[in-house]
Design a protein around this motif. Structure first.
Motif, PDB file in Angstrom:
ATOM      1  N   MET A  10      -5.837   4.611  -5.456  1.00 52.35           N
ATOM      2  CA  MET A  10      -5.814   4.392  -4.021  1.00 52.35           C
ATOM      3  C   MET A  10      -7.170   3.945  -3.495  1.00 52.35           C
ATOM      4  O   MET A  10      -7.240   3.196  -2.520  1.00 52.35           O
ATOM      5  CB  MET A  10      -5.340   5.650  -3.298  1.00 52.35           C
ATOM      6  N   GLN A  11      -8.242   4.359  -4.143  1.00 53.47           N
ATOM      7  CA  GLN A  11      -9.565   3.869  -3.735  1.00 53.47           C
ATOM      8  C   GLN A  11      -9.652   2.358  -3.936  1.00 53.47           C
ATOM      9  O   GLN A  11     -10.122   1.623  -3.056  1.00 53.47           O
ATOM     10  CB  GLN A  11     -10.654   4.569  -4.542  1.00 53.47           C
ATOM     11  N   GLU A  12      -9.168   1.890  -5.092  1.00 55.21           N
ATOM     12  CA  GLU A  12      -9.180   0.448  -5.348  1.00 55.21           C
ATOM     13  C   GLU A  12      -8.208  -0.282  -4.431  1.00 55.21           C
ATOM     14  O   GLU A  12      -8.512  -1.360  -3.909  1.00 55.21           O
ATOM     15  CB  GLU A  12      -8.819   0.178  -6.808  1.00 55.21           C
ATOM     16  N   ASN A  13      -7.038   0.298  -4.201  1.00 57.23           N
ATOM     17  CA  ASN A  13      -6.068  -0.307  -3.297  1.00 57.23           C
ATOM     18  C   ASN A  13      -6.661  -0.498  -1.906  1.00 57.23           C
ATOM     19  O   ASN A  13      -6.540  -1.568  -1.300  1.00 57.23           O
ATOM     20  CB  ASN A  13      -4.822   0.571  -3.210  1.00 57.23           C
ATOM     21  N   ASP A  14      -7.305   0.543  -1.404  1.00 55.64           N
ATOM     22  CA  ASP A  14      -7.858   0.481  -0.043  1.00 55.64           C
ATOM     23  C   ASP A  14      -8.970  -0.558   0.059  1.00 55.64           C
ATOM     24  O   ASP A  14      -9.087  -1.260   1.082  1.00 55.64           O
ATOM     25  CB  ASP A  14      -8.364   1.852   0.378  1.00 55.64           C
TER      26      ASP A  14
ATOM     27  N   SER B 273       0.829  -1.210   0.000  1.00 57.27           N
ATOM     28  CA  SER B 273       0.000   0.000   0.000  1.00 57.27           C
ATOM     29  C   SER B 273       0.861   1.256   0.000  1.00 57.27           C
ATOM     30  O   SER B 273       0.558   2.240  -0.688  1.00 57.27           O
ATOM     31  CB  SER B 273      -0.934   0.005   1.208  1.00 57.27           C
ATOM     32  N   LEU B 274       1.945   1.229   0.767  1.00 54.37           N
ATOM     33  CA  LEU B 274       2.848   2.372   0.789  1.00 54.37           C
ATOM     34  C   LEU B 274       3.498   2.575  -0.581  1.00 54.37           C
ATOM     35  O   LEU B 274       3.687   3.709  -1.035  1.00 54.37           O
ATOM     36  CB  LEU B 274       3.907   2.181   1.866  1.00 54.37           C
ATOM     37  N   TRP B 275       3.818   1.482  -1.251  1.00 49.81           N
ATOM     38  CA  TRP B 275       4.373   1.556  -2.601  1.00 49.81           C
ATOM     39  C   TRP B 275       3.323   2.064  -3.589  1.00 49.81           C
ATOM     40  O   TRP B 275       3.656   2.810  -4.518  1.00 49.81           O
ATOM     41  CB  TRP B 275       4.926   0.209  -3.009  1.00 49.81           C
ATOM     42  N   SER B 276       2.074   1.703  -3.383  1.00 49.16           N
ATOM     43  CA  SER B 276       1.009   2.240  -4.236  1.00 49.16           C
ATOM     44  C   SER B 276       0.968   3.760  -4.138  1.00 49.16           C
ATOM     45  O   SER B 276       0.837   4.464  -5.153  1.00 49.16           O
ATOM     46  CB  SER B 276      -0.345   1.648  -3.842  1.00 49.16           C
TER      47      SER B 276
ATOM     48  N   ALA C  77      -8.731  -3.845   2.453  1.00 51.21           N
ATOM     49  CA  ALA C  77      -9.769  -4.137   3.450  1.00 51.21           C
ATOM     50  C   ALA C  77     -10.200  -5.598   3.346  1.00 51.21           C
ATOM     51  O   ALA C  77     -10.401  -6.275   4.365  1.00 51.21           O
ATOM     52  CB  ALA C  77     -10.958  -3.206   3.257  1.00 51.21           C
ATOM     53  N   ALA C  78     -10.314  -6.098   2.120  1.00 58.07           N
ATOM     54  CA  ALA C  78     -10.650  -7.513   1.925  1.00 58.07           C
ATOM     55  C   ALA C  78      -9.548  -8.409   2.475  1.00 58.07           C
ATOM     56  O   ALA C  78      -9.822  -9.457   3.065  1.00 58.07           O
ATOM     57  CB  ALA C  78     -10.878  -7.794   0.440  1.00 58.07           C
ATOM     58  N   TYR C  79      -8.280  -7.987   2.316  1.00 56.36           N
ATOM     59  CA  TYR C  79      -7.166  -8.750   2.881  1.00 56.36           C
ATOM     60  C   TYR C  79      -7.290  -8.837   4.402  1.00 56.36           C
ATOM     61  O   TYR C  79      -7.142  -9.913   4.993  1.00 56.36           O
ATOM     62  CB  TYR C  79      -5.838  -8.078   2.509  1.00 56.36           C
ATOM     63  N   GLY C  80      -7.589  -7.706   5.029  1.00 58.88           N
ATOM     64  CA  GLY C  80      -7.714  -7.682   6.480  1.00 58.88           C
ATOM     65  C   GLY C  80      -8.823  -8.570   6.999  1.00 58.88           C
ATOM     66  O   GLY C  80      -8.774  -9.054   8.126  1.00 58.88           O
ATOM     67  N   GLN C  81      -9.830  -8.806   6.148  1.00 57.99           N
ATOM     68  CA  GLN C  81     -10.954  -9.665   6.523  1.00 57.99           C
ATOM     69  C   GLN C  81     -10.738 -11.114   6.093  1.00 57.99           C
ATOM     70  O   GLN C  81     -11.615 -11.958   6.284  1.00 57.99           O
ATOM     71  CB  GLN C  81     -12.236  -9.123   5.888  1.00 57.99           C
ATOM     72  N   GLY C  82      -9.577 -11.404   5.499  1.00 58.98           N
ATOM     73  CA  GLY C  82      -9.260 -12.763   5.094  1.00 58.98           C
ATOM     74  C   GLY C  82     -10.025 -13.248   3.886  1.00 58.98           C
ATOM     75  O   GLY C  82     -10.166 -14.451   3.678  1.00 58.98           O
TER      76      GLY C  82
END
Length: 216
Positions: free
Chosen positions: A37-41, A19-22, A45-50
Motif C-alpha cells: 500500500m505504501q507503493e500503491n499510494d 487502489s480499493l482493489w489493492s 500520487a504521481a497519477y494525481g499529478q499527471g
C-alpha cells in the motif's frame, strides 16, 4: 443516437477502484499490506499529478495476480464489487447514465484501470461496452502483464479511435464525463465535455473553456 462516454474512477464511483482493489488483495493475503500500500499510494500520487507512467503502475498492481486463474480472480472481483464498489456508485452517476439511456445514446466506459475491474463495475450500471487496460492471459492464467495500448491519457484516444472504426461510430455530438486532467486529450475531442468532481487542473481548464462542471 450519440455516444455517452464515461470515465470510471472518481467519476462514476467515489474513489479509485484500483487502489480499493489493492486494499482487497492485501486483505486476501495476496500482497503484504504495509509495503504494497505504501507503493500503491506513491504511484497514485504521481497519477494525481499527471506524471505517472501507467506501465509502472500496472506492473506493480498486477504482480499479486500472476499465476492465478482468470476464474479465481473474477470470483474475488465480483465479491469485491458487491461489498466495496456498489455502495460507492454515485446516485448522480446512475441518474445521468439512465438519462442517456432513455435518450437512446450508446453508453461506453473508458478507464485507465484494468478490465478485470472495469467490466464488472460497468455492468452494475447496465453498461456492457468498455475500453480498459487488457490483461494478458496464458492457458487461463494471468501472467501479470498487459496487452495492447493502455487506456491512459492519449492512449484513451488511440483505443477509442480504433473502437470507433470497428464499430462504424462517430464522435459527432458525443459526451464525455471525467474528473481528471489526464483525460484532457479525450475531453478536447468530444462535442460535449463534462468535468465531474474535477481536479484543480481540469477545473481551471473547464472554467476557461466554458465546460459544464458537475459535483457528484
Amino acid at each position: 443516437m450519440t455516444l455517452a462516454i464515461f470515465d470510471l474512477d472518481e467519476t462514476l464511483i467515489r474513489g479509485d477502484c484500483a487502489s480499493l482493489w489493492s486494499e482487497r488483495m492485501c486483505a486476501l493475503a495476496w500482497a503484504e499490506r504495509a509495503a504494497f500500500m505504501q507503493e500503491n499510494d506513491a504511484l497514485m500520487a504521481a497519477y494525481g499529478q499527471g506524471r505517472l507512467a501507467m506501465e509502472d503502475y500496472m506492473r506493480f498492481s498486477l504482480a499479486p495476480l500472476r499465476g492465478r486463474s482468470v476464474e479465481d480472480v473474477a470470483a474475488a472481483v465480483e465479491r469485491f464489487v458487491d461489498a466495496v464498489i456498489e455502495p460507492r456508485i454515485y446516485p448522480e452517476a446512475r441518474r445521468t447514465v439512465a438519462a442517456h439511456r432513455a435518450r437512446g445514446d450508446r453508453l461506453l466506459v473508458i478507464s485507465a484501470s484494468g478490465a478485470h475491474l472495469v467490466r464488472p463495475i460497468a455492468r452494475r450500471l447496465g453498461i456492457d461496452e468498455v475500453l480498459a487496460i487488457d490483461l494478458d492471459v496464458a492457458d487461463g492464467v494471468l501472467t501479470g502483464q498487459t496487452r495492447g495500448t493502455l487506456t491512459y491519457r492519449e492512449g484513451k484516444v488511440t483505443r477509442l479511435d480504433a473502437w470507433l472504426q470497428v464499430e462504424h461510430e462517430s464522435l459527432a455530438g458525443a459526451s464525455f464525463y471525467s474528473d481528471s486532467r489526464n483525460d484532457l486529450p479525450l475531453l478536447m475531442r468530444v462535442d460535449r465535455p463534462h468535468a465531474v468532481n474535477a481536479d484543480a487542473v481540469l477545473s481551471a481548464h473547464a472554467r476557461a473553456a466554458g465546460w459544464p462542471q458537475l459535483r457528484w
